[in-house]
Design a protein around this motif. Sequence first.
Motif: not given
Length: 267
Positions: A66, A70, A74, A101-102, A105
Amino acid sequence: MQTFIQEYQATLQERAKENIPPLPLSAKQVKSVVEILMHSQSSEECAFVKDLLIQRVSPGVDEGAQVKADFLGQIALKKCVCAHFSPLEAVRYLGTMLGGYNVSPLIEALQSTDTEVAKEACKALKSTLLVYNSFETIANLSKSNALAKEVLESWANAEWFLNKPALPEKLELCVLKIDGETNTDDLSPASDAFTRSDIPLHANAMLKNRIENTAERLQKAKSRGVPVVYVGDVVGTGSSRKSATNSLMWHFGQDIPFVPNKRTGAW
């Protein structure tokens, strides 16, 4: 910053005594890596921790993943600047994280006005299957976004599978024959059950209660330079099949790029 690197190198040396790699980075360690990448003036330090971020963070929904997702997200979306990752590179490494989690994004990057970033996100999502509820997001987006539609078509055509290396026409193998029945407790001893989550460490216990000079015999089989196939009269009875398989994979499989402390491809 220097403290983290010193502590990690000490762990590296300690684990090397047992011929195993360090554990994957924890979320706290990943945060330390990010801090160094963003603020250190040492190119040597940054090169070291950049490789850790790329190779030593468990993918998926691990807590460290995670933090990694993140951070790279960004950069990919140009919400922050890091001298050691371009937006395109950040998307590329997001694409190695398998899912979890990827995904969010990557979907945002798919809609980027930066054409190269959007195309790289499309490429990454084509080989990412663990998207969970984000499938609906991509399906809806495909109605107006050509790259999202390309992702859906790629999944439908199973390109993620068809693009894998084909099985060779001929296999040369070294047979490790253990007479009699091999049950899962032989491969994953219950006395060492507390180490099962640490696959390389637990694998050191494989067959220790079954054969003498275990390490030497395993090393001899592996030293032939060809894949090793484990053979017994009966193999795999018992309840600890997952950890038993992990031990076999660790000894006889191949490293998985970007996935620390797990292997694949054993026979």
